[in-house]
Motif scaffolding. Structure first.
Motif, PDB file in Angstrom:
ATOM      1  N   ILE A 169     -13.758   7.889  -5.826  1.00  0.00           N
ATOM      2  CA  ILE A 169     -12.316   7.666  -5.912  1.00  0.00           C
ATOM      3  C   ILE A 169     -11.831   6.867  -4.711  1.00  0.00           C
ATOM      4  N   LYS A 170     -12.425   7.129  -3.553  1.00  0.00           N
ATOM      5  CA  LYS A 170     -12.029   6.414  -2.336  1.00  0.00           C
ATOM      6  C   LYS A 170     -12.321   4.920  -2.463  1.00  0.00           C
ATOM      7  N   GLN A 171     -13.488   4.576  -3.032  1.00  0.00           N
ATOM      8  CA  GLN A 171     -13.824   3.169  -3.220  1.00  0.00           C
ATOM      9  C   GLN A 171     -12.893   2.514  -4.243  1.00  0.00           C
ATOM     10  N   LEU A 172     -12.565   3.246  -5.315  1.00  0.00           N
ATOM     11  CA  LEU A 172     -11.638   2.710  -6.309  1.00  0.00           C
ATOM     12  C   LEU A 172     -10.254   2.493  -5.701  1.00  0.00           C
ATOM     13  N   TRP A 231     -10.320  -0.661  -3.510  1.00  0.00           N
ATOM     14  CA  TRP A 231     -10.302  -1.865  -4.338  1.00  0.00           C
ATOM     15  C   TRP A 231      -8.913  -2.080  -4.919  1.00  0.00           C
ATOM     16  N   ALA A 232      -8.294  -1.020  -5.444  1.00  0.00           N
ATOM     17  CA  ALA A 232      -6.968  -1.137  -6.060  1.00  0.00           C
ATOM     18  C   ALA A 232      -5.920  -1.562  -5.035  1.00  0.00           C
ATOM     19  N   ASN A 233      -5.972  -1.017  -3.838  1.00  0.00           N
ATOM     20  CA  ASN A 233      -4.998  -1.373  -2.807  1.00  0.00           C
ATOM     21  C   ASN A 233      -5.171  -2.817  -2.344  1.00  0.00           C
ATOM     22  N   ALA A 234      -6.405  -3.310  -2.365  1.00  0.00           N
ATOM     23  CA  ALA A 234      -6.648  -4.701  -1.980  1.00  0.00           C
ATOM     24  C   ALA A 234      -6.207  -5.667  -3.077  1.00  0.00           C
ATOM     25  N   SER A 241      -6.498   5.114 -15.040  1.00  0.00           N
ATOM     26  CA  SER A 241      -7.381   6.188 -14.588  1.00  0.00           C
ATOM     27  C   SER A 241      -8.425   5.651 -13.611  1.00  0.00           C
ATOM     28  N   PHE A 242      -8.759   4.362 -13.723  1.00  0.00           N
ATOM     29  CA  PHE A 242      -9.662   3.738 -12.761  1.00  0.00           C
ATOM     30  C   PHE A 242      -8.888   3.075 -11.622  1.00  0.00           C
ATOM     31  N   TYR A 243      -7.807   2.418 -11.946  1.00  0.00           N
ATOM     32  CA  TYR A 243      -7.041   1.663 -10.951  1.00  0.00           C
ATOM     33  C   TYR A 243      -6.270   2.569 -10.008  1.00  0.00           C
ATOM     34  N   MET A 291       1.952   8.660   1.174  1.00  0.00           N
ATOM     35  CA  MET A 291       1.503   9.921   1.768  1.00  0.00           C
ATOM     36  C   MET A 291       0.167   9.738   2.483  1.00  0.00           C
ATOM     37  N   LYS A 292      -0.693   8.897   1.908  1.00  0.00           N
ATOM     38  CA  LYS A 292      -1.985   8.643   2.547  1.00  0.00           C
ATOM     39  C   LYS A 292      -1.793   7.908   3.874  1.00  0.00           C
ATOM     40  N   MET A 293      -0.829   7.004   3.936  1.00  0.00           N
ATOM     41  CA  MET A 293      -0.613   6.233   5.159  1.00  0.00           C
ATOM     42  C   MET A 293       0.036   7.065   6.257  1.00  0.00           C
ATOM     43  N   GLU A 294       0.719   8.144   5.887  1.00  0.00           N
ATOM     44  CA  GLU A 294       1.351   9.004   6.900  1.00  0.00           C
ATOM     45  C   GLU A 294       0.347   9.916   7.578  1.00  0.00           C
ATOM     46  N   GLN A 295      -0.827  10.070   7.029  1.00  0.00           N
ATOM     47  CA  GLN A 295      -1.827  10.975   7.613  1.00  0.00           C
ATOM     48  C   GLN A 295      -2.420  10.402   8.852  1.00  0.00           C
TER      49      GLN A 295
END
Length: 141
Positions: free
Chosen positions: A5-8, A11-14, A124-126, A137-141
């Motif tokens: 999921i982390k790799q997906l 990729w999605a954020n890029a 579900s993949f993206y 929320m991920k960026m606030e960590q």
């Protein structure tokens, strides 16, 4: 090659863009409105339940489908727990596609369900993308 999921997500954020985010939001709004119409339209509800005559669990079906679409659609719109919301939608939408073959075939419902199913598979993949609550929320960590 196993992907996580982390790799997906990386990729999605890029590869994120506003049109894809608008597509996610449109899918969420569509699912939310379908949930509202499913709960409020008794004629349509009776038509769908007649397809499942004899299977039992009609009340479970009514409550699961309507509220899963409403809650899941809202979460997809804001991009919060997007994959989990999509996973809750997939059995419902796949059933909507299959209902057209067991009951009366309705081209409009079939196209709506098929497009929603394909979009759910894509997201579900993206995932939710960069413009979402999950990303913030991920960026606030």
């Amino acid at each position: 090659m196993a992907t996580s999921i982390k790799q997906l997500n990386k990729w999605a954020n890029a590869h994120t863009s506003y049109p894809i985010d608008m597509l996610r939001i449109a899918l969420g709004v569509f699912l939310f409105l379908k949930g509202v119409s499913f709960v409020s339209d008794r004629h349509y509800l009776n038509e769908v339940l007649n397809t499942f005559n004899g299977f039992g669990g009609e009340m479970l079906l009514i409550h699961y489908v309507g509220f899963a679409h409403m809650i899941g659609g809202f979460l997809i719109v804001i991009g919060f727990f997007t994959r989990w919301s999509i996973y809750a939608q997939l059995p419902i939408i796949l059933s909507a596609v299959l209902i057209n073959f067991f009951g009366e075939f309705n081209l409009s419902n079939f196209l709506q369900a098929s497009i929603a199913f394909m979009l759910c598979l894509f997201f579900s993949f993206y995932g939710s993308g960069k413009h979402s609550v999950d990303y913030n929320m991920k960026m606030e960590q």
